[in-house]
Design a protein around this motif. Structure first.
Motif, PDB file in Angstrom:
ATOM      1  N   MET A   1      30.196  34.150  73.309  1.00 27.22           N
ATOM      2  CA  MET A   1      30.477  34.888  72.175  1.00 27.22           C
ATOM      3  C   MET A   1      29.439  35.941  71.929  1.00 27.22           C
ATOM      4  O   MET A   1      28.447  35.984  72.675  1.00 27.22           O
ATOM      5  CB  MET A   1      30.427  33.923  71.130  1.00 27.22           C
ATOM      6  N   ILE A   2      29.653  36.491  70.928  1.00 28.15           N
ATOM      7  CA  ILE A   2      28.786  37.613  70.712  1.00 28.15           C
ATOM      8  C   ILE A   2      27.584  37.093  69.946  1.00 28.15           C
ATOM      9  O   ILE A   2      27.690  36.363  68.976  1.00 28.15           O
ATOM     10  CB  ILE A   2      29.462  38.689  69.875  1.00 28.15           C
ATOM     11  N   SER A   3      26.577  37.550  70.383  1.00 31.25           N
ATOM     12  CA  SER A   3      25.396  37.110  69.673  1.00 31.25           C
ATOM     13  C   SER A   3      24.925  38.260  68.773  1.00 31.25           C
ATOM     14  O   SER A   3      24.839  39.397  69.184  1.00 31.25           O
ATOM     15  CB  SER A   3      24.324  36.688  70.666  1.00 31.25           C
ATOM     16  N   ILE A   4      24.682  37.843  67.621  1.00 28.28           N
ATOM     17  CA  ILE A   4      24.263  38.816  66.632  1.00 28.28           C
ATOM     18  C   ILE A   4      22.798  38.550  66.393  1.00 28.28           C
ATOM     19  O   ILE A   4      22.398  37.432  66.090  1.00 28.28           O
ATOM     20  CB  ILE A   4      25.057  38.664  65.346  1.00 28.28           C
ATOM     21  N   ASN A   5      22.152  39.584  66.462  1.00 29.23           N
ATOM     22  CA  ASN A   5      20.722  39.504  66.255  1.00 29.23           C
ATOM     23  C   ASN A   5      20.470  39.492  64.744  1.00 29.23           C
ATOM     24  O   ASN A   5      21.039  40.254  63.980  1.00 29.23           O
ATOM     25  CB  ASN A   5      20.079  40.714  66.917  1.00 29.23           C
ATOM     26  N   LEU A   6      19.652  38.533  64.365  1.00 28.37           N
ATOM     27  CA  LEU A   6      19.358  38.336  62.952  1.00 28.37           C
ATOM     28  C   LEU A   6      18.617  39.555  62.379  1.00 28.37           C
ATOM     29  O   LEU A   6      18.852  39.913  61.215  1.00 28.37           O
ATOM     30  CB  LEU A   6      18.510  37.073  62.808  1.00 28.37           C
ATOM     31  N   ASN A   7      17.837  40.194  63.081  1.00 29.59           N
ATOM     32  CA  ASN A   7      17.139  41.394  62.617  1.00 29.59           C
ATOM     33  C   ASN A   7      18.134  42.512  62.354  1.00 29.59           C
ATOM     34  O   ASN A   7      17.969  43.272  61.382  1.00 29.59           O
ATOM     35  CB  ASN A   7      16.134  41.859  63.661  1.00 29.59           C
ATOM     36  N   LEU A   8      19.113  42.555  63.163  1.00 31.11           N
ATOM     37  CA  LEU A   8      20.120  43.589  62.987  1.00 31.11           C
ATOM     38  C   LEU A   8      20.873  43.336  61.690  1.00 31.11           C
ATOM     39  O   LEU A   8      21.158  44.270  60.924  1.00 31.11           O
ATOM     40  CB  LEU A   8      21.064  43.588  64.201  1.00 31.11           C
ATOM     41  N   VAL A   9      21.203  42.106  61.407  1.00 29.34           N
ATOM     42  CA  VAL A   9      21.926  41.760  60.189  1.00 29.34           C
ATOM     43  C   VAL A   9      21.031  42.098  58.985  1.00 29.34           C
ATOM     44  O   VAL A   9      21.493  42.631  57.988  1.00 29.34           O
ATOM     45  CB  VAL A   9      22.337  40.278  60.199  1.00 29.34           C
ATOM     46  N   TRP A  10      19.777  41.679  59.089  1.00 28.34           N
ATOM     47  CA  TRP A  10      18.872  41.987  57.982  1.00 28.34           C
ATOM     48  C   TRP A  10      18.730  43.503  57.799  1.00 28.34           C
ATOM     49  O   TRP A  10      18.695  43.993  56.654  1.00 28.34           O
ATOM     50  CB  TRP A  10      17.472  41.406  58.244  1.00 28.34           C
ATOM     51  N   ASN A  11      18.692  44.213  58.800  1.00 26.32           N
ATOM     52  CA  ASN A  11      18.607  45.681  58.695  1.00 26.32           C
ATOM     53  C   ASN A  11      19.869  46.254  58.057  1.00 26.32           C
ATOM     54  O   ASN A  11      19.794  47.157  57.220  1.00 26.32           O
ATOM     55  CB  ASN A  11      18.379  46.300  60.073  1.00 26.32           C
ATOM     56  N   ILE A  12      21.016  45.710  58.445  1.00 24.95           N
ATOM     57  CA  ILE A  12      22.279  46.189  57.877  1.00 24.95           C
ATOM     58  C   ILE A  12      22.318  45.839  56.398  1.00 24.95           C
ATOM     59  O   ILE A  12      22.691  46.649  55.564  1.00 24.95           O
ATOM     60  CB  ILE A  12      23.473  45.602  58.647  1.00 24.95           C
ATOM     61  N   ASN A  14      19.797  45.300  54.432  1.00 28.94           N
ATOM     62  CA  ASN A  14      18.796  46.155  53.771  1.00 28.94           C
ATOM     63  C   ASN A  14      19.333  47.577  53.566  1.00 28.94           C
ATOM     64  O   ASN A  14      19.122  48.191  52.513  1.00 28.94           O
ATOM     65  CB  ASN A  14      17.511  46.201  54.587  1.00 28.94           C
ATOM     66  N   LEU A  15      20.003  48.083  54.560  1.00 31.64           N
ATOM     67  CA  LEU A  15      20.582  49.427  54.448  1.00 31.64           C
ATOM     68  C   LEU A  15      21.653  49.467  53.369  1.00 31.64           C
ATOM     69  O   LEU A  15      21.726  50.409  52.592  1.00 31.64           O
ATOM     70  CB  LEU A  15      21.164  49.876  55.787  1.00 31.64           C
ATOM     71  N   VAL A  16      22.504  48.432  53.331  1.00 32.66           N
ATOM     72  CA  VAL A  16      23.569  48.386  52.326  1.00 32.66           C
ATOM     73  C   VAL A  16      22.941  48.283  50.943  1.00 32.66           C
ATOM     74  O   VAL A  16      23.344  48.982  50.007  1.00 32.66           O
ATOM     75  CB  VAL A  16      24.547  47.229  52.605  1.00 32.66           C
ATOM     76  N   VAL A  17      21.959  47.438  50.777  1.00 32.83           N
ATOM     77  CA  VAL A  17      21.290  47.270  49.482  1.00 32.83           C
ATOM     78  C   VAL A  17      20.575  48.585  49.117  1.00 32.83           C
ATOM     79  O   VAL A  17      20.645  49.049  47.972  1.00 32.83           O
ATOM     80  CB  VAL A  17      20.309  46.082  49.517  1.00 32.83           C
ATOM     81  N   LEU A  18      19.918  49.173  50.113  1.00 34.96           N
ATOM     82  CA  LEU A  18      19.235  50.437  49.862  1.00 34.96           C
ATOM     83  C   LEU A  18      20.230  51.512  49.462  1.00 34.96           C
ATOM     84  O   LEU A  18      19.992  52.281  48.533  1.00 34.96           O
ATOM     85  CB  LEU A  18      18.430  50.853  51.106  1.00 34.96           C
ATOM     86  N   TYR A  19      21.366  51.541  50.170  1.00 34.97           N
ATOM     87  CA  TYR A  19      22.417  52.511  49.843  1.00 34.97           C
ATOM     88  C   TYR A  19      22.895  52.297  48.414  1.00 34.97           C
ATOM     89  O   TYR A  19      23.048  53.256  47.648  1.00 34.97           O
ATOM     90  CB  TYR A  19      23.569  52.405  50.843  1.00 34.97           C
ATOM     91  N   LEU A  20      23.180  51.054  48.035  1.00 38.56           N
ATOM     92  CA  LEU A  20      23.664  50.757  46.684  1.00 38.56           C
ATOM     93  C   LEU A  20      22.599  51.092  45.643  1.00 38.56           C
ATOM     94  O   LEU A  20      22.915  51.646  44.576  1.00 38.56           O
ATOM     95  CB  LEU A  20      24.087  49.298  46.581  1.00 38.56           C
TER      96      LEU A  20
END
Length: 165
Positions: A1-12, A14-20
């Motif tokens: 399966m696809i592995s999602i990097n936890l740093n990537l999720v946190w960055n996303i 953070n970006l969404v929160v920063l955007y909001l």
């Protein structure tokens, strides 16, 4: 399966929160300020248009009043000219009337003086005629005879009133 990097999720996240957060605290107030400024500018333009319309209306009223004042001044000048012409004509007419009156008075004075002079001359001529007649006859006439000769001479010469025939 696809592995999602936890740093990537946190960055996303953070970006969404920063955007909001940016949208809520930065973009929203800036947009509101921009809208307010836009509204202020539009109100300013509207006020300028109203002021310009008022200025044009006042300019038109001023030009109309100025045109009316020019016409009124031209009318006043024309009235003054007519009045001056009428006064000039009246003065000339009065002067002519006075001159005619003076001429008539002078003619009357000349006529009266002429008649008076004619009477005096007739009296002198009659006196000379009586004196001549007395010398020719050779006698000295008395007052009554002199007066009778004088009256007779006046009747023959033109009457006792001094008119000649």
């Amino acid at each position: 399966m696809i592995s999602i990097n936890l740093n990537l999720v946190w960055n996303i996240i953070n970006l969404v929160v920063l955007y909001l957060l940016l949208k809520r605290f930065l973009v929203g107030p800036v947009t509101n300020i921009m809208e307010q400024r836009k509204q202020i500018i539009e109100d300013g333009f509207k006020d300028v248009r109203i002021a310009q319309d008022d200025a044009n209306r006042l300019k038109q009223e001023y030009e109309t009043a100025l045109s009316g004042a020019k016409q009124e001044s031209a009318q006043l000048i024309e009235d003054a000219r007519r009045s001056a012409k009428a006064e000039y004509d009246r003065i000339i007419s009065e002067a002519g009337d006075r001159a005619e009156d003076m001429l008539e008075a002078a003619k009357e004075t000349v006529r009266v003086e002429r008649e008076q002079t004619m009477r005096e001359l007739q009296s002198q001529i009659a006196g000379l005629a009586v004196a001549s007649a007395a010398k020719i006859v050779g006698k000295s006439a008395d007052e009554k005879e002199t007066r009778d000769l004088y009256d007779q001479f006046l009747k023959e010469a033109g009457g006792e009133d001094g008119e000649t025939q």
